[in-house]
Design an enzyme around this catalytic site. Structure first.
Site, PDB file in Angstrom:
ATOM      1  N   LYS A 275      11.228  -8.818   0.748  1.00 32.68           N
ATOM      2  CA  LYS A 275      11.793  -8.075   1.868  1.00 32.68           C
ATOM      3  C   LYS A 275      12.834  -8.928   2.578  1.00 32.68           C
ATOM      4  CE  LYS A 275       7.689  -5.378   3.208  1.00 32.68           C
ATOM      5  NZ  LYS A 275       8.204  -4.044   2.918  1.00 32.68           N
ATOM      6  N   ARG A 349       0.031   0.864  -3.106  1.00 30.95           N
ATOM      7  CA  ARG A 349      -0.500   1.876  -4.019  1.00 30.95           C
ATOM      8  C   ARG A 349      -1.241   1.233  -5.186  1.00 30.95           C
ATOM      9  NH1 ARG A 349       5.464   4.306  -4.671  1.00 30.95           N
ATOM     10  NH2 ARG A 349       5.489   3.458  -2.549  1.00 30.95           N
TER      11      ARG A 349
HETATM   12  N1  BES Z   1       3.984  -2.142   3.788  1.00 29.58           N
HETATM   13  C1  BES Z   1       5.143  -1.488   3.353  1.00 29.58           C
HETATM   14  C2  BES Z   1       5.440  -0.196   4.134  1.00 29.58           C
HETATM   15  C3  BES Z   1       5.787  -0.361   5.593  1.00 29.58           C
HETATM   16  C4  BES Z   1       7.103  -0.495   5.972  1.00 29.58           C
HETATM   17  C5  BES Z   1       4.803  -0.324   6.561  1.00 29.58           C
HETATM   18  C6  BES Z   1       7.412  -0.637   7.321  1.00 29.58           C
HETATM   19  C7  BES Z   1       5.121  -0.449   7.903  1.00 29.58           C
HETATM   20  C8  BES Z   1       6.434  -0.606   8.281  1.00 29.58           C
HETATM   21  C9  BES Z   1       5.016  -1.118   1.877  1.00 29.58           C
HETATM   22  O1  BES Z   1       4.264  -1.976   1.105  1.00 29.58           O
HETATM   23  C10 BES Z   1       6.387  -1.112   1.293  1.00 29.58           C
HETATM   24  O2  BES Z   1       6.985  -2.149   1.257  1.00 29.58           O
HETATM   25  N2  BES Z   1       6.853   0.048   0.843  1.00 29.58           N
HETATM   26  C11 BES Z   1       8.141   0.187   0.253  1.00 29.58           C
HETATM   27  C12 BES Z   1       7.988   1.047  -0.981  1.00 29.58           C
HETATM   28  C13 BES Z   1       9.242   1.120  -1.826  1.00 29.58           C
HETATM   29  C14 BES Z   1       9.491  -0.224  -2.459  1.00 29.58           C
HETATM   30  C15 BES Z   1       9.042   2.189  -2.852  1.00 29.58           C
HETATM   31  C16 BES Z   1       9.049   0.852   1.266  1.00 29.58           C
HETATM   32  O3  BES Z   1       8.608   1.772   1.954  1.00 29.58           O
HETATM   33  O4  BES Z   1      10.191   0.427   1.379  1.00 29.58           O
HETATM   34 MN    MN Z   2       5.383  -3.620   0.365  1.00 29.03          MN
END
Ligand code: BES
Ligand code: MN
Ligand code: ZN
Length: 501
Positions: A275, A349
């Protein structure tokens, strides 16, 4: 938790540091209840002279006027209604504002048990503060009310006393969830989380078993293993079980059995699909689902509800390293399905797939997962409204209704089967990412693949709660909601269990 009690005495004569009274708008009236009618009118007149509007989140504290024994008088607005959630928010905002007061008395507006319950819950949720890491000087300055009195004509009423006991259990569950979410991730990692869960469960007669990283690997929990393998602190799967005992009111039909599965990523760096720094700042929140599940099963046990509940905490730390999983790895999750991991940041997931398959292997009436799963949830619904997706219309509606009655905001969202094809993989049963648009629904459809059939045939009713935005309050305090961890999901899941009881 502050001490809290009911009192049938005139709230205006209480020797507390502060007296809280609720105003309704737009006429700026004090709802009759725990105060004598003439005093209520006099206080409303003062409020009008102060130009207060009785609006939600409007709190004003003044030195107590004639007729009030407490040192301070706090006016708090309910908005135009005095329903339970309006009261929870108004009383919560008032109590939250009283950092320097030791004792508070709340004059309950209204004369029914629901108003007593709402005021007690609002006060306890509003009194929450996270002080574990503050230096001692700072911590004591911020501690807030230690003693709360709920003034009501129903102080001797058995139903009101039960409502107070329930409010304490609910508030401790929500506040306990907030504590876990707020805990910094250097101190809260999977093994530690599992230890805390074990201690808490043991205190309340909930059974626990913990599967460690080696056992997870050898028993085929490929999702937890893959996500956790980049971290020096290995993954854990915690299974908790509450089986009602004692007053066995009913033998047949058998007690309902609900499984709860929580995403417990103690820190989500994204893994090798790293990230950006700014998106990582709040990623200690990524175990909010597991924390809510833990505290929901504990609250169920404390309330002695006649429902069997199993709770699964899917705990891992998602880190990049030489041992981390790579984009394009193919993993085998529990139960044998293969997943092509095209983005290591779609890790929730993967750990939930293991948990869902494990949970659904038992005889169940319903399975509910809760997760800070997608940024897309926030795009769709913002920071205050969570999403419910389900393979069963009744279960989805039941959860929305449970949220409504307990004071949370959950909104129904679809699982459009057309989006499934976007997760087709050339090399595995499914890929862990698909269409970017509708990302929350794509994640829901991924999870749906791991819900098995019931033993007697037919699909198992399953619902998925995405709490990504609402789990963590990055802006200022509002109502009874503090900055940081909010504890969202506990009241909705507990409400569902109570509805089944
Ligand atoms: N933990 C994150 C989702 C999240 C984002 C929670 C912001 C709270 C605040 C999750 O693991 C994630 O990174 N999801 C990705 C999925 C994508 C790579 C398909 C996302 O939402 O960007
Ligand atoms: Mn994530
Ligand atoms: Zn995550």
């Amino acid at each position: 938790t502050p001490t809290i009690k009911l009192s049938g005495k005139n709230a205006a004569n209480s020797r507390a540091d502060a007296l809280v009274v609720a105003l309704t708008g737009p006429e700026v009236e004090l709802v009759p209840g725990a105060l004598p009618a003439d005093l209520a009118q006099a206080l409303a007149a003062i409020a009008r002279r102060l130009d207060l509007g009785g609006r939600a989140d409007e709190v004003r504290t003044i030195p107590a006027p004639q007729g009030v024994t407490a040192d301070l008088l706090v006016f708090t607005g309910t908005g135009e209604t005095t329903g339970p959630e309006a009261l929870r928010r108004a009383i919560g905002a008032a109590v939250a504002s009283l950092a320097a007061s030791e004792s508070v008395v709340v004059a309950v507006p209204g004369k029914d048990v629901a108003a007593v319950a709402a005021c007690a819950e609002g006060a306890l949720l509003g009194a929450y503060r996270y002080v574990d890491y503050l230096g001692s000087g700072k911590a004591s300055a911020k501690t807030g009310p230690a003693a709360i009195t709920i003034a009501t004509g129903l102080a001797k009423d058995a139903a009101a006393k039960d409502a107070l006991d329930r409010a304490v259990i609910v508030a401790e569950a929500v506040n306990g969830t907030r504590d876990l979410v707020n805990c910094p991730p250097n101190d809260l990692y999977p093994e530690r989380f599992a230890e805390l869960a074990g201690t808490l469960a043991a205190q309340h007669g909930v059974k626990v078993s913990v599967t460690d990283d080696e056992a997870l690997r050898s028993r085929g929990y490929g999702g937890l293993t893959a996500v956790g393998q980049g971290s020096s602190r290995g993954p854990r799967l915690v299974r908790l079980e509450y089986s009602p005992t004692g007053r066995r009111g009913r033998k047949s039909p058998a007690l309902p059995h609900i499984a709860l599965v929580g995403k417990g990523i103690t820190f989500d760096s994204g893994g090798l699909s790293l990230k950006p720094g700014d998106s990582m700042k709040t990623m200690k929140l990524d175990m909010a689902g597991a924390a809510a599940v833990l505290h929901t099963i504990v609250a169920t046990a404390r309330l002695g509800l006649p429902v069997k509940v199993t709770a699964w905490l899917c705990l891992a730390e998602n880190m990049p390293s030489g041992t981390a999983q790579r984009p394009s790895d193919v993993i085998t999750v529990f139960g044998g399905k293969t997943v092509e991991v095209l983005n290591t940041d779609a890790e929730g997931r993967l750990v939930l797939a293991d948990g869902l398959v494990g949970a659904a292997a038992e005889q169940l009436d319903a399975i509910i997962d809760i997760a800070t799963l997608t940024g897309a949830q926030m795009v769709a619904l913002g920071n205050r409204v969570s999403a419910v997706m389900a393979n069963d219309d009744d279960l989805r509606a039941e959860l929305v209704a449970a949220a409504d009655t307990t004071g949370e905001q959950f909104w129904p969202m679809p699982l459009p089967s057309e989006l499934r094809a976007s997760m087709d993989s050339a090399v595995a049963d499914i890929a862990n990412i698909g269409d970017r648009f509708g990302g929350m629904l794509v994640a829901g459809l991924f999870l749906a693949e791991f819900i098995g059939e019931k033993e007697e045939g037919g699909r198992l009713p399953w619902a998925h709660l995405d709490i990504a935005g609402p789990s963590f309050n990055e802006s200022g305090r509002h109502g009874y909601t503090p900055k940081g961890g909010t504890g969202v999901g506990v009241r909705t899941m507990l409400g569902l269990i109570e509805h089944r009881a």
